[in-house]
Structures are given as structure tokens and as C-alpha cells.
Design an enzyme around this catalytic site. Structure first.
Site, PDB file in Angstrom:
ATOM      1  N   VAL A  46      55.067  33.729  40.695  1.00 36.27           N
ATOM      2  CA  VAL A  46      56.356  33.196  40.136  1.00 36.27           C
ATOM      3  C   VAL A  46      57.499  34.295  39.907  1.00 36.27           C
ATOM      4  CG1 VAL A  46      57.165  32.343  37.606  1.00 36.27           C
ATOM      5  CG2 VAL A  46      55.209  31.302  38.675  1.00 36.27           C
ATOM      6  N   CYS A  47      56.748  35.688  39.474  1.00 33.19           N
ATOM      7  CA  CYS A  47      57.637  36.685  38.921  1.00 33.19           C
ATOM      8  C   CYS A  47      58.830  37.025  40.242  1.00 33.19           C
ATOM      9  CB  CYS A  47      56.694  37.856  38.801  1.00 33.19           C
ATOM     10  SG  CYS A  47      57.869  39.469  38.283  1.00 33.19           S
ATOM     11  N   PRO A  48      58.498  37.312  41.250  1.00 33.46           N
ATOM     12  CA  PRO A  48      59.828  37.733  42.217  1.00 33.46           C
ATOM     13  C   PRO A  48      60.554  36.650  42.589  1.00 33.46           C
ATOM     14  CG  PRO A  48      57.528  37.729  43.407  1.00 33.46           C
ATOM     15  CD  PRO A  48      57.143  37.418  42.085  1.00 33.46           C
TER      16      PRO A  48
END
Length: 68
Positions: A46-48
Site C-alpha cells: 500500500v505504501c508506495p
């Protein structure tokens, strides 16, 4: 999950905005369109991806008066 038009429950969180840490609360966002983004942990899928999309569209959100 989209909660467009939903009211947030009372909260208080630290955020990094314009090069400094600020405290954000439900009162800070009251009466404004807002995007509150959470992700499970660093180095997850999810983060990047989602954060990159959000960053790429940040100027447009600002133009529309949306708090991120």
C-alpha cells in the site's frame, strides 16, 4: 474503502505538513473536504503505490480546497 461524505469521529494525530510536524484533530478538519490516509506499515504494497498517486495529485487537491 471510501467514506465520502462521512463525518469522522473525534481524533487527534500528528502529521508532517509543509516541512514540520503539526497536530491534526477532527476540529482542524471540520467544515472542510479532507482526505485522511492510513496505511498498515512501511514497506507494504500500500505504501508506495497509493501514496505516490496521492503525491502526484496533491496540487489538484489543494486547488480544490481539500486538506490532506
Amino acid at each position: 474503502m471510501s467514506l465520502i461524505g462521512s463525518e469522522v469521529k473525534p481524533f487527534k494525530a500528528d502529521a508532517f505538513k509543509a516541512g514540520k510536524f503539526v497536530t491534526v484533530t477532527d476540529d482542524t478538519l471540520k467544515g472542510k473536504w479532507s482526505v485522511v490516509f492510513f496505511y498498515p506499515a512501511d514497506f507494504t504494497f500500500v505504501c508506495p503505490t497509493e501514496l505516490e498517486d496521492l503525491a502526484e495529485n496533491y496540487a489538484e487537491f489543494q486547488r480544490l480546497g481539500v486538506e490532506i
